[in-house]
Write a protein that holds these residues in place. Structure first.
Motif, mmCIF file in Angstrom:
data_model
loop_
_atom_site.group_PDB
_atom_site.id
_atom_site.type_symbol
_atom_site.label_atom_id
_atom_site.label_comp_id
_atom_site.label_asym_id
_atom_site.label_seq_id
_atom_site.Cartn_x
_atom_site.Cartn_y
_atom_site.Cartn_z
ATOM 1 N N LYS A 56 -24.808 -14.892 -21.920
ATOM 2 C CA LYS A 56 -24.857 -13.480 -22.321
ATOM 3 C C LYS A 56 -24.714 -12.596 -21.085
ATOM 4 O O LYS A 56 -25.383 -12.803 -20.080
ATOM 5 C CB LYS A 56 -26.180 -13.184 -23.030
ATOM 6 C CG LYS A 56 -26.294 -11.750 -23.534
ATOM 7 C CD LYS A 56 -27.630 -11.534 -24.242
ATOM 8 C CE LYS A 56 -27.770 -10.093 -24.722
ATOM 9 N NZ LYS A 56 -29.079 -9.865 -25.392
ATOM 10 N N PRO A 57 -23.833 -11.591 -21.133
ATOM 11 C CA PRO A 57 -23.624 -10.728 -19.964
ATOM 12 C C PRO A 57 -24.907 -10.029 -19.517
ATOM 13 O O PRO A 57 -25.724 -9.630 -20.338
ATOM 14 C CB PRO A 57 -22.587 -9.710 -20.459
ATOM 15 C CG PRO A 57 -21.900 -10.380 -21.594
ATOM 16 C CD PRO A 57 -22.939 -11.242 -22.257
ATOM 17 N N PHE A 58 -25.054 -9.896 -18.214
ATOM 18 C CA PHE A 58 -26.208 -9.228 -17.626
ATOM 19 C C PHE A 58 -25.708 -8.039 -16.822
ATOM 20 O O PHE A 58 -24.939 -8.201 -15.874
ATOM 21 C CB PHE A 58 -26.981 -10.185 -16.718
ATOM 22 C CG PHE A 58 -28.178 -9.563 -16.030
ATOM 23 C CD1 PHE A 58 -29.398 -9.492 -16.677
ATOM 24 C CD2 PHE A 58 -28.072 -9.055 -14.740
ATOM 25 C CE1 PHE A 58 -30.515 -8.931 -16.055
ATOM 26 C CE2 PHE A 58 -29.179 -8.487 -14.102
ATOM 27 C CZ PHE A 58 -30.396 -8.425 -14.770
ATOM 28 N N PHE A 59 -26.126 -6.838 -17.198
ATOM 29 C CA PHE A 59 -25.754 -5.639 -16.458
ATOM 30 C C PHE A 59 -26.835 -5.360 -15.425
ATOM 31 O O PHE A 59 -27.982 -5.077 -15.769
ATOM 32 C CB PHE A 59 -25.586 -4.445 -17.400
ATOM 33 C CG PHE A 59 -24.966 -3.242 -16.739
ATOM 34 C CD1 PHE A 59 -23.598 -3.078 -16.731
ATOM 35 C CD2 PHE A 59 -25.759 -2.272 -16.136
ATOM 36 C CE1 PHE A 59 -23.013 -1.966 -16.111
ATOM 37 C CE2 PHE A 59 -25.196 -1.176 -15.517
ATOM 38 C CZ PHE A 59 -23.814 -1.016 -15.501
ATOM 39 N N TYR A 60 -26.472 -5.443 -14.161
ATOM 40 C CA TYR A 60 -27.404 -5.212 -13.062
ATOM 41 C C TYR A 60 -27.617 -3.707 -12.931
ATOM 42 O O TYR A 60 -26.739 -2.983 -12.474
ATOM 43 C CB TYR A 60 -26.802 -5.792 -11.781
ATOM 44 C CG TYR A 60 -27.692 -5.812 -10.554
ATOM 45 C CD1 TYR A 60 -28.156 -4.643 -9.961
ATOM 46 C CD2 TYR A 60 -28.034 -7.019 -9.936
ATOM 47 C CE1 TYR A 60 -28.942 -4.668 -8.825
ATOM 48 C CE2 TYR A 60 -28.818 -7.051 -8.785
ATOM 49 C CZ TYR A 60 -29.249 -5.880 -8.237
ATOM 50 O OH TYR A 60 -30.026 -5.905 -7.099
ATOM 51 N N LEU A 61 -28.791 -3.226 -13.341
ATOM 52 C CA LEU A 61 -29.174 -1.836 -13.115
ATOM 53 C C LEU A 61 -30.439 -1.850 -12.278
ATOM 54 O O LEU A 61 -31.546 -2.087 -12.784
ATOM 55 C CB LEU A 61 -29.395 -1.084 -14.425
ATOM 56 C CG LEU A 61 -29.737 0.403 -14.257
ATOM 57 C CD1 LEU A 61 -28.618 1.143 -13.520
ATOM 58 C CD2 LEU A 61 -30.010 1.066 -15.591
ATOM 59 N N ILE A 119 -28.693 5.689 -19.430
ATOM 60 C CA ILE A 119 -27.543 6.068 -20.254
ATOM 61 C C ILE A 119 -26.305 5.309 -19.800
ATOM 62 O O ILE A 119 -25.506 4.847 -20.624
ATOM 63 C CB ILE A 119 -27.333 7.592 -20.179
ATOM 64 C CG1 ILE A 119 -28.488 8.311 -20.892
ATOM 65 C CG2 ILE A 119 -25.987 7.995 -20.771
ATOM 66 C CD1 ILE A 119 -28.494 9.814 -20.682
ATOM 67 N N LEU A 120 -26.125 5.190 -18.492
ATOM 68 C CA LEU A 120 -25.016 4.404 -17.941
ATOM 69 C C LEU A 120 -25.031 2.978 -18.497
ATOM 70 O O LEU A 120 -24.013 2.472 -19.002
ATOM 71 C CB LEU A 120 -25.123 4.367 -16.418
ATOM 72 C CG LEU A 120 -24.248 3.358 -15.677
ATOM 73 C CD1 LEU A 120 -22.914 3.993 -15.311
ATOM 74 C CD2 LEU A 120 -24.940 2.853 -14.414
ATOM 75 N N LYS A 121 -26.192 2.333 -18.398
ATOM 76 C CA LYS A 121 -26.275 0.957 -18.885
ATOM 77 C C LYS A 121 -26.016 0.879 -20.385
ATOM 78 O O LYS A 121 -25.314 -0.026 -20.867
ATOM 79 C CB LYS A 121 -27.645 0.354 -18.569
ATOM 80 C CG LYS A 121 -27.686 -1.162 -18.775
ATOM 81 C CD LYS A 121 -29.096 -1.716 -18.784
ATOM 82 C CE LYS A 121 -29.744 -1.513 -20.140
ATOM 83 N NZ LYS A 121 -31.025 -2.233 -20.260
ATOM 84 N N LYS A 122 -26.569 1.811 -21.132
ATOM 85 C CA LYS A 122 -26.388 1.799 -22.583
ATOM 86 C C LYS A 122 -24.917 1.931 -22.957
ATOM 87 O O LYS A 122 -24.437 1.258 -23.872
ATOM 88 C CB LYS A 122 -27.195 2.934 -23.213
ATOM 89 C CG LYS A 122 -27.189 2.926 -24.736
ATOM 90 C CD LYS A 122 -28.093 4.018 -25.298
ATOM 91 C CE LYS A 122 -28.085 4.008 -26.818
ATOM 92 N NZ LYS A 122 -28.980 5.063 -27.377
ATOM 93 N N THR A 136 -23.198 -1.547 -21.976
ATOM 94 C CA THR A 136 -23.649 -2.694 -22.754
ATOM 95 C C THR A 136 -23.395 -2.521 -24.248
ATOM 96 O O THR A 136 -23.486 -3.489 -25.011
ATOM 97 C CB THR A 136 -25.143 -2.971 -22.513
ATOM 98 O OG1 THR A 136 -25.912 -1.805 -22.823
ATOM 99 C CG2 THR A 136 -25.387 -3.379 -21.062
ATOM 100 N N SER A 137 -23.079 -1.306 -24.687
ATOM 101 C CA SER A 137 -22.722 -1.105 -26.089
ATOM 102 C C SER A 137 -21.288 -1.554 -26.367
ATOM 103 O O SER A 137 -20.869 -1.635 -27.517
ATOM 104 C CB SER A 137 -22.881 0.365 -26.479
ATOM 105 O OG SER A 137 -21.940 1.180 -25.801
#
Length: 454
Positions: free
Chosen positions: A44-49, A345-348, A351-352
């Motif tokens: 599953k992709p992981f967004f590094y924030l 908000i950037l991550k959302k 990841t959406s």
């Protein structure tokens, strides 16, 4: 004990033995197959924030750490970057419980009581779904540029790394070497390699490793081909408004073999712009717009995520501490500055969508600002299913929609300040089209999303 219960216990024991076998804790994160992103064990992709909380272990007590970490988890952060041997006299100034990290400032003699506090914070972060980006030490303690502070050599760097690796073998950790220093000679390079090998010896290679350089700088200048460096990190730093940190991502994106990269220290919200230059204005501070601009420029240039920073938070400033770089707002107030919300908000946004399909694109934008603060950045999905275009000043731009592979497309204006989407229309129109964002000027950045409609 009945037979059923015995079988359940046996099965549980087997599972735990499998997970915590001689290979160490199953790696929480790994690099994607294409070498561009980070993923979890199941793919599953992981967004590094990330958030720079350099003094977290050193200055906050447990109740304060709970407050900070809970706040960051609620805002959508995924990684907390913190330093074990911290910058602000982290060797000699004790933590809130009167403990320093090392006995006699010897890396081979860790203080158990200090590390119990670090353990608590790591466990609290884990319970909130956060990964600790752990810096074993700030760079001043190994760099030859700071001879009055240096405590490391090749031998004790390995031993210290092995200690940390063993202690946090079963925790969700990313190791971040460096600590705001560059490699200036072969001895320093060998020292960092020794620490990296020590970490791997301790945790069985179960955690990712990167390197945080001095800014502006790139880990890839020193270690891109090092087998222990799993992903690159750059520091775009705090020199000026409109400094295009996406250029660092573009640099790393071209390197072979491919490795993920991201900005580990961009311009901090509320830090004076170019504070290290003579004649800079201490009242000219970066704001939430500067933070957003850096974030979107970087991610759309190929970064696997982004790190936010706030001048009052990295040092965990409070009235009892001497302010550094003109910090003036207590950390527990600064945690709710607008830039932090906007990082969530950037991550959302990313990841959406299937952000792991994105690659930076300079061909889809045919016309629009390509220099200065209004520079347009865009990324295009590798299957042509969607594109994301960022206009930092709300200036118009022209798109080649023929690169999108869809019969019907939805066009949306996305407001990065509040996370609101405004649907323009849905159509099957191809060809070249010019878009004018709803508002323009500094602080009026807008994102255009064009995506396939099933």
């Amino acid at each position: 004990m009945n037979t059923c219960m015995k079988l359940q216990i046996t099965l549980l024991t087997f599972l735990l033995t499998t997970i915590f076998s001689s290979g160490g804790f199953a790696q929480i994160l790994k690099v994607s197959q294409n070498g561009r992103f980070l993923v979890q064990q199941d793919g599953k992709p992981f967004f590094y924030l990330g958030d720079t909380a350099w003094e977290l272990f050193h200055r906050l007590n447990r109740e304060e750490a709970d407050l900070y970490l809970t706040n960051r988890a609620k805002k959508g952060f995924t990684v907390i970057q913190a330093v074990v041997l911290a910058e602000q006299d982290g060797l000699n100034a004790p933590n809130p419980y009167g403990e320093t990290p090392l006995m006699d400032n010897d890396p081979t003699k860790p203080n158990e009581q200090y590390f119990k506090h670090v353990d608590y914070i790591v466990d609290k972060a884990t319970s909130l779904g956060l990964v600790i980006g752990m810096l074993p030490t700030w760079g001043a303690y190994w760099s030859s540029l700071n001879p009055d502070k240096t405590i490391f050599n090749t031998q004790n760097a390995f031993a210290y790394g092995r200690y940390l690796g063993q202690r946090y073998k079963q925790k969700p950790i990313i190791w971040i070497l460096g600590g705001d220093r560059d490699i200036t000679n072969d001895g320093e390079r060998k020292m960092m390699e020794a620490m990296a090998q020590g970490l791997k010896a301790g945790d069985g290679g179960s955690h990712l490793i990167t390197f945080h350089p001095r800014g502006p700088g790139l880990s890839s200048d020193y270690f891109h081909n090092a087998p222990w460096l799993d992903f690159n990190m750059y520091q775009s730093s705090h020199a000026a408004h409109d400094h295009d940190n996406g250029l660092y991502a573009e640099h790393d994106y071209k390197l072979m073999p491919p490795k993920p990269t991201l900005d580990g220290e961009p311009r901090y919200e509320r830090i004076p712009a170019g504070f290290y230059f003579a004649g800079s204005n201490p009242q000219d501070r970066f704001d939430d717009y500067d933070s957003r601009q850096a974030a979107y420029w970087s991610v759309l240039s190929g970064a696997c995520g982004h790190t936010y920073g706030n001048n009052n938070i990295w040092q965990m400033y409070a009235e009892k501490h001497k302010p550094v770089i003109a910090a003036s707002i207590p950390w527990f107030e600064a945690i709710d500055h607008p830039g932090a919300f906007q990082m969530g908000i950037l991550k959302k946004l990313f990841t959406s969508r299937q952000f792991q399909k994105l690659a930076p694109s300079k061909t889809i934008v045919l016309d629009g600002p390509d220099t200065g603060g209004g520079k347009i950045k865009a990324a295009l999905a590798n299957d042509g299913s969607f594109t994301i275009v960022y206009s930092p000043r709300g200036e118009k731009f022209t798109i080649d929609k023929s690169l999108l592979k869809a019969d019907r497309m939805r066009e949306v204006w996305f407001d990065p300040r509040y996370g609101e989407e405004y649907i323009i229309h849905t159509s099957g129109t191809k060809g070249i089209q010019t878009y004018t964002p709803p508002t323009n000027g500094r602080g009026n950045d807008w994102i255009l999303i064009i995506e396939k409609v099933d």
